[in-house]
Design an enzyme around this catalytic site. Structure first.
Site, PDB file in Angstrom:
ATOM      1  CB  SER A   9      -0.779  -0.064   1.331  1.00  0.00           C
ATOM      2  OG  SER A   9      -1.502   1.213   1.257  1.00  0.00           O
ATOM      3  CG  HIS A  34      -4.104  -1.489  -1.651  1.00  0.00           C
ATOM      4  ND1 HIS A  34      -5.287  -2.138  -1.846  1.00  0.00           N
ATOM      5  CD2 HIS A  34      -4.490  -0.769  -0.410  1.00  0.00           C
ATOM      6  CE1 HIS A  34      -6.275  -1.856  -1.169  1.00  0.00           C
ATOM      7  NE2 HIS A  34      -5.742  -0.890  -0.406  1.00  0.00           N
ATOM      8  CG  ASP A  36      -5.188   2.768   0.885  1.00  0.00           C
ATOM      9  OD1 ASP A  36      -6.214   1.764   0.915  1.00  0.00           O
ATOM     10  OD2 ASP A  36      -4.021   2.494   1.313  1.00  0.00           O
ATOM     11  CG  MET A  38      -8.331   7.427   2.507  1.00  0.00           C
ATOM     12  SD  MET A  38      -7.438   7.662   3.892  1.00  0.00           S
ATOM     13  CE  MET A  38      -6.579   5.981   4.044  1.00  0.00           C
ATOM     14  CG  HIS A  67      -9.434   0.400  -0.505  1.00  0.00           C
ATOM     15  ND1 HIS A  67      -8.769   0.204   0.874  1.00  0.00           N
ATOM     16  CD2 HIS A  67     -10.690   0.467  -0.009  1.00  0.00           C
ATOM     17  CE1 HIS A  67      -9.742   0.175   1.795  1.00  0.00           C
ATOM     18  NE2 HIS A  67     -10.900   0.210   1.551  1.00  0.00           N
ATOM     19  CG  MET A  69     -11.459   3.564   2.121  1.00  0.00           C
ATOM     20  SD  MET A  69      -9.771   3.552   3.184  1.00  0.00           S
ATOM     21  CE  MET A  69      -8.901   3.762   1.695  1.00  0.00           C
ATOM     22  CG  MET A 138     -11.757  -2.455   5.363  1.00  0.00           C
ATOM     23  SD  MET A 138     -10.226  -2.129   4.391  1.00  0.00           S
ATOM     24  CE  MET A 138      -9.103  -1.237   5.662  1.00  0.00           C
ATOM     25  CG  PHE A 144      -5.596   7.470   9.911  1.00  0.00           C
ATOM     26  CD1 PHE A 144      -5.023   8.443   9.937  1.00  0.00           C
ATOM     27  CD2 PHE A 144      -6.956   7.173  10.579  1.00  0.00           C
ATOM     28  CE1 PHE A 144      -5.824   9.749   9.920  1.00  0.00           C
ATOM     29  CE2 PHE A 144      -7.477   8.405  10.659  1.00  0.00           C
ATOM     30  CZ  PHE A 144      -7.150   9.612  10.341  1.00  0.00           C
ATOM     31  CG  ASP A 176      -6.094  -2.661   3.344  1.00  0.00           C
ATOM     32  OD1 ASP A 176      -5.044  -2.080   3.886  1.00  0.00           O
ATOM     33  OD2 ASP A 176      -6.918  -1.584   2.604  1.00  0.00           O
ATOM     34  N   GLY A 177      -4.766  -3.842   6.376  1.00  0.00           N
ATOM     35  CA  GLY A 177      -4.746  -3.184   7.728  1.00  0.00           C
ATOM     36  C   GLY A 177      -3.935  -4.292   8.653  1.00  0.00           C
ATOM     37  N   GLY A 178      -2.743  -3.659   9.115  1.00  0.00           N
ATOM     38  CA  GLY A 178      -2.174  -4.304  10.237  1.00  0.00           C
ATOM     39  C   GLY A 178      -1.400  -5.682   9.690  1.00  0.00           C
ATOM     40  N   GLY A 198       1.087  -2.049   4.028  1.00  0.00           N
ATOM     41  CA  GLY A 198       1.644  -0.592   4.128  1.00  0.00           C
ATOM     42  C   GLY A 198       2.768  -0.568   5.031  1.00  0.00           C
TER      43      GLY A 198
HETATM   44  C1  DX5 Z   1      -6.226   1.876   5.591  1.00  0.00           C
HETATM   45  C2  DX5 Z   1      -5.841   1.552   4.156  1.00  0.00           C
HETATM   46  C3  DX5 Z   1      -4.771   0.529   4.162  1.00  0.00           C
HETATM   47  C4  DX5 Z   1      -3.391   0.917   4.823  1.00  0.00           C
HETATM   48  C5  DX5 Z   1      -2.741  -0.175   5.605  1.00  0.00           C
HETATM   49  O1  DX5 Z   1      -7.147   2.675   5.689  1.00  0.00           O
HETATM   50  O2  DX5 Z   1      -6.777   0.986   3.566  1.00  0.00           O
HETATM   51  O3  DX5 Z   1      -4.469   0.107   2.649  1.00  0.00           O
HETATM   52  O4  DX5 Z   1      -2.428   1.483   3.880  1.00  0.00           O
HETATM   53  O5  DX5 Z   1      -1.624   0.315   6.027  1.00  0.00           O
HETATM   54  P1  DX5 Z   1      -0.976  -0.661   7.061  1.00  0.00           P
HETATM   55  O6  DX5 Z   1      -0.451  -1.909   6.472  1.00  0.00           O
HETATM   56  O7  DX5 Z   1       0.064   0.250   7.683  1.00  0.00           O
HETATM   57  O8  DX5 Z   1      -1.790  -1.182   8.324  1.00  0.00           O
HETATM   58 ZN    ZN Z   2      -6.522   0.061   1.562  1.00  0.00          ZN
END
Ligand code: DX5
Ligand code: ZN
Length: 217
Positions: A9, A34, A36, A38, A67, A69, A138, A144, A176-178, A198
């Site tokens: 990401s 990826h 993002d 927003m 993606h 959002m 997610m 974030f 996606d996320g963590g 990310g």
């Molecule tokens: C969060 C995004 C993710 C983000 C993940 O809203 O959709 O794609 O980049 O970041 P990490 O991998 O640091 O959790």
């Molecule tokens: Zn994402």
């Protein structure tokens, strides 16, 4: 099930040098990135829009996993398709005509995906599983990077993987996320094949080792 695929990401890259971040991904031999998007409404943060995607496209052959959002994603499909998106994912939470929006994404020549926030049950996307190329679960509240993985999302992933098998479908199941090597392992065991990373990717001191480890999951 698909082989494991890593989609770094770019959110975790340097936003003054996004093309350099994309070039790092491409130089490692990866095929996906990826992106993002927003809008400050659907999520409490802002990133970048179609112009940035179009400018990245000029210097990149990567598969752009976009993606959205956005509270009103249906208003921006043409713009992102024209900018060079290969796959456009929309969230299930906004009250829009999802089936029509997915059809429009396909008609624009892109693959299409549906995304579920942590508070949204798997049942919400069940009627549309045959209409998508990808389901994104997610594993943090979107908005974030750098948040901790929510392992209470694993049963949702398992449920979606079960329905995929039962219905003979082949959509990708993305998280996606963590995501890091530990949490990617948990997701893989639950049925995930596509891993957005990310922070863990951009901070990895040895990126080739990181992607070898994902490929071996
Ligand atoms: C969060 C995004 C993710 C983000 C993940 O809203 O959709 O794609 O980049 O970041 P990490 O991998 O640091 O959790
Ligand atoms: Zn994402």
């Amino acid at each position: 099930m698909h082989a494991p695929l890593l989609a770094p990401s770019i959110l975790a890259g340097d936003h003054a040098h996004l093309a350099s971040s994309a070039a790092v991904v491409e130089s490692l031999g990866l095929s996906w990135i990826h992106l993002d998007i927003m809008d400050g409404h659907f999520v409490p943060n802002l990133t970048f829009g179609p112009q940035t995607v179009a400018d990245l496209r000029k210097g990149s052959k990567l598969f752009f996993d976009v993606h959205l959002m956005l509270a009103e994603p249906q208003r921006y499909l043409e713009a992102f398709a024209k900018a060079g998106a290969n796959l456009i994912s929309i969230h299930i939470e906004p009250s829009i005509d999802h089936a029509d929006t997915l059809r429009r994404i396909r008609a624009l020549g892109c693959q299409c995906g549906l995304v579920l926030n942590p508070g949204t049950p798997a049942e919400a996307v069940r009627p549309l599983l045959a209409a998508v190329d990808l389901i994104l679960v997610m594993t943090v509240q979107p908005g974030f990077g750098g948040q901790p993985f929510r392992d209470d999302m694993l049963p949702k992933i398992q449920q979606l993987a079960t329905w995929r098998r039962e219905q003979g479908l082949s959509f990708r199941l993305e998280v996606d996320g963590g995501i890091d090597l530990r949490t990617a392992g948990l997701c893989r065991a639950a049925g995930t094949d596509t891993f957005v990373a990310g922070t863990s990717f951009f901070k990895a001191p040895d990126k080739p080792a990181f992607l070898r480890a994902i490929a071996a999951l």
